[in-house]
Design an enzyme around this catalytic site. Structure first.
Site, PDB file in Angstrom:
ATOM      1  N   CYS A 124       0.909  -1.331  -0.168  1.00 48.09           N
ATOM      2  CA  CYS A 124       0.280   0.186  -0.175  1.00 48.09           C
ATOM      3  C   CYS A 124       0.899   1.208  -0.121  1.00 48.09           C
ATOM      4  O   CYS A 124       2.120   1.263   0.204  1.00 48.09           O
ATOM      5  CB  CYS A 124      -0.773   0.104   1.330  1.00 48.09           C
ATOM      6  SG  CYS A 124      -2.305   1.230   0.926  1.00 48.09           S
ATOM      7  N   CYS A 126      -0.154   4.127   1.865  1.00 47.07           N
ATOM      8  CA  CYS A 126      -0.662   5.168   2.858  1.00 47.07           C
ATOM      9  C   CYS A 126       0.441   5.488   3.668  1.00 47.07           C
ATOM     10  O   CYS A 126       0.188   6.705   4.366  1.00 47.07           O
ATOM     11  CB  CYS A 126      -1.975   4.982   3.377  1.00 47.07           C
ATOM     12  SG  CYS A 126      -1.889   3.256   4.195  1.00 47.07           S
ATOM     13  N   CYS A 134      -4.054   5.791   0.047  1.00 41.95           N
ATOM     14  CA  CYS A 134      -3.644   4.716  -0.395  1.00 41.95           C
ATOM     15  C   CYS A 134      -3.136   4.842  -1.979  1.00 41.95           C
ATOM     16  O   CYS A 134      -2.632   3.778  -2.426  1.00 41.95           O
ATOM     17  CB  CYS A 134      -4.711   3.623  -0.058  1.00 41.95           C
ATOM     18  SG  CYS A 134      -4.853   3.494   1.530  1.00 41.95           S
ATOM     19  N   LYS A 200     -12.178  -4.880   1.575  1.00 40.52           N
ATOM     20  CA  LYS A 200     -11.796  -4.135   2.803  1.00 40.52           C
ATOM     21  C   LYS A 200     -12.788  -2.830   2.908  1.00 40.52           C
ATOM     22  O   LYS A 200     -13.126  -1.899   1.940  1.00 40.52           O
ATOM     23  CB  LYS A 200     -10.400  -3.641   2.326  1.00 40.52           C
ATOM     24  CG  LYS A 200      -9.822  -2.721   3.418  1.00 40.52           C
ATOM     25  CD  LYS A 200      -8.441  -2.319   3.053  1.00 40.52           C
ATOM     26  CE  LYS A 200      -7.804  -1.316   4.227  1.00 40.52           C
ATOM     27  NZ  LYS A 200      -6.453  -1.130   3.762  1.00 40.52           N
ATOM     28  N   ARG A 222     -11.364   7.621   3.338  1.00 39.97           N
ATOM     29  CA  ARG A 222     -11.065   6.497   2.349  1.00 39.97           C
ATOM     30  C   ARG A 222     -12.233   5.858   1.537  1.00 39.97           C
ATOM     31  O   ARG A 222     -12.043   4.827   0.958  1.00 39.97           O
ATOM     32  CB  ARG A 222     -10.346   5.191   2.926  1.00 39.97           C
ATOM     33  CG  ARG A 222      -8.926   5.830   3.798  1.00 39.97           C
ATOM     34  CD  ARG A 222      -8.072   4.446   3.747  1.00 39.97           C
ATOM     35  NE  ARG A 222      -6.755   4.780   4.887  1.00 39.97           N
ATOM     36  CZ  ARG A 222      -5.883   5.516   4.791  1.00 39.97           C
ATOM     37  NH1 ARG A 222      -5.809   6.321   3.922  1.00 39.97           N
ATOM     38  NH2 ARG A 222      -5.283   5.459   5.701  1.00 39.97           N
ATOM     39  N   GLU A 238     -16.198  -7.869  -5.672  1.00 41.22           N
ATOM     40  CA  GLU A 238     -14.602  -7.630  -5.488  1.00 41.22           C
ATOM     41  C   GLU A 238     -14.114  -8.820  -5.320  1.00 41.22           C
ATOM     42  O   GLU A 238     -13.155  -8.960  -5.966  1.00 41.22           O
ATOM     43  CB  GLU A 238     -14.639  -6.885  -4.182  1.00 41.22           C
ATOM     44  CG  GLU A 238     -15.030  -5.291  -4.160  1.00 41.22           C
ATOM     45  CD  GLU A 238     -14.007  -4.585  -4.722  1.00 41.22           C
ATOM     46  OE1 GLU A 238     -13.021  -5.052  -5.394  1.00 41.22           O
ATOM     47  OE2 GLU A 238     -14.222  -3.287  -4.972  1.00 41.22           O
ATOM     48  N   LYS A 253     -12.149  -7.989   5.543  1.00 37.40           N
ATOM     49  CA  LYS A 253     -11.474  -6.999   6.485  1.00 37.40           C
ATOM     50  C   LYS A 253     -12.506  -5.955   6.975  1.00 37.40           C
ATOM     51  O   LYS A 253     -12.660  -5.015   5.965  1.00 37.40           O
ATOM     52  CB  LYS A 253      -9.933  -6.428   6.150  1.00 37.40           C
ATOM     53  CG  LYS A 253      -9.307  -5.508   6.742  1.00 37.40           C
ATOM     54  CD  LYS A 253      -8.154  -4.905   6.395  1.00 37.40           C
ATOM     55  CE  LYS A 253      -7.561  -3.789   7.416  1.00 37.40           C
ATOM     56  NZ  LYS A 253      -6.265  -3.422   6.585  1.00 37.40           N
ATOM     57  N   TYR A 318      -3.670  -9.509  15.958  1.00 36.73           N
ATOM     58  CA  TYR A 318      -2.526  -8.929  16.993  1.00 36.73           C
ATOM     59  C   TYR A 318      -2.577  -9.853  18.264  1.00 36.73           C
ATOM     60  O   TYR A 318      -1.485  -9.853  19.132  1.00 36.73           O
ATOM     61  CB  TYR A 318      -2.774  -7.357  17.399  1.00 36.73           C
ATOM     62  CG  TYR A 318      -2.951  -6.486  16.068  1.00 36.73           C
ATOM     63  CD1 TYR A 318      -1.725  -6.012  15.606  1.00 36.73           C
ATOM     64  CD2 TYR A 318      -4.198  -6.360  15.454  1.00 36.73           C
ATOM     65  CE1 TYR A 318      -1.761  -5.122  14.335  1.00 36.73           C
ATOM     66  CE2 TYR A 318      -4.104  -5.623  14.338  1.00 36.73           C
ATOM     67  CZ  TYR A 318      -2.890  -5.136  13.943  1.00 36.73           C
ATOM     68  OH  TYR A 318      -2.866  -4.180  12.384  1.00 36.73           O
TER      69      TYR A 318
END
Ligand code: PBG
Length: 329
Positions: A124, A126, A134, A200, A222, A238, A253, A318
């Site tokens: 990306c 960004c 982005c 996304k 965005r 998509e 996401k 995470y």
């Protein structure tokens, strides 16, 4: 047959019976841990900086990254997803495809230190553009799709050349998967798979990430490229377009509020599906656990298992290190 002949509780009565009929399994090898690599520490040696909005996550210098990688590999985690924080930014994000850039340097070091650990890179602009979008901007400050796609293909090739095992475009420009595939192929990287961030969404749950990576858009938002959270059918479209363009895996996401999309994309594409359990989703659990509102371990394992049940083959989270430790106990 219904009650009283049928009693659903029969198969729930002992841990062994529950284990026998459990439909979904969660393994450390299915997890990917996102890592932030910071170019700015100039002194050699490990440096780590905590991130206020992401307790337990740090910005790492390259040598700290190598320390982390050793631990991650030992835990049997499937892979790491690298995000770069460059020392300098410009209008086009040229740091993103610099052969000596933060990600390219980090990938080379990582593949040398831990050759078995899978390295995925986020493709990306960004984090590298001074405006935080982005892609590159036209004069009227809107994002120029086709000009951005060319640059993104260059970024992906530079990651593959550094040794990335998979490249993952997250920019949501149209046509970028096809462009990246053909650039990779013409540069000889025919075996580098593409994990497309296909669906996304323009989500409020990326807030802590943007704080961590310094990638908050300087103006606007965005929504001109990321998807409307209201749309499920469009997400399938998509994903199917990315399949046509050569994606090897597709991603949904964020994850927690998007289980329906994960399932629909899985059924429609038959490709391996990754779910990205994003920064805000992680931060919510950490905050609630710190306040004593819920049991972190139980909540995390429930969330990750539920994403597998929804249809995710791979989960980017995470929580991956904690989860791998808990799964091993
Ligand atoms: C870059 C990118 C973002 C995330 C992953 N790749 C931020 C964004 O789109 O603003 C978010 C990850 C997270 O919140 O954990 N485009």
């Amino acid at each position: 047959m219904a009650f009283p002949q049928t009693r659903m509780r029969r198969l729930r009565s002992t841990a062994s019976l529950r284990g026998l009929v459990r439909e979904t399994e969660l393994r450390a090898g299915q997890l990917v841990l996102p890592l932030f690599v910071d170019e700015s520490p100039t002194r050699p040696g490990p440096a780590r900086e905590s991130i206020a909005t992401l307790p337990g996550v740090e910005r790492l210098s390259i040598s700290a990254l190598l320390e982390e990688a050793r631990e991650i590999a030992a835990l049997g985690i499937g892979g790491v997803m690298l995000f770069g924080i460059p020392a300098a930014k410009d209008a086009v994000g040229s740091g993103a495809w610099d052969e000596e850039g933060v990600i390219q340097t980090a990938v080379r070091a990582l593949k040398q230190a831990e050759p078995e650990l899978l390295v995925l890179t986020d493709v990306c602009l960004c984090e590298y553009t001074d405006h935080g979008h982005c892609g590159v901007l036209r004069e009227d400050n809107t994002v120029d799709n086709d000009a951005s796609v060319e640059l993104l293909a260059r970024v992906a090739v530079s990651h593959a050349r550094a040794g990335a095992d998979l490249v993952a475009p997250s920019d949501m420009m149209d046509g970028r998967v096809g462009a990246i595939r053909s650039e990779l192929d013409s540069e000889g990287f025919v075996d580098t798979p593409i994990l497309a961030y296909s669906a996304k969404f323009a989500s409020a749950f990326y807030g802590p990430f943007r704080e961590a990576a310094g990638s908050m858009p300087a103006f606007g938002d965005r929504r001109g490229y990321q998807m409307d959270p209201a749309n499920g059918r469009e997400a399938v479209r998509e994903a199917l377009l990315d399949v046509q363009e050569g994606a090897d895996m597709v991603m949904v996401k964020p994850a927690l509020a998007y289980g329906d999309v994960i399932g629909a994309v899985k059924r429609a594409t038959r490709l391996p599906v990754a779910a990205y359990n994003v920064s805000g989703e992680y931060a919510m659990v950490k905050a609630a656990a710190a306040a004593g509102y819920l049991d972190e371990r139980a909540a995390v394992l429930e969330i990750l298992t539920s994403l597998r049940r929804a249809g995710a083959d791979t989960i980017i989270s995470y929580h991956s290190k904690d989860a791998a430790q808990w799964l091993a106990e």
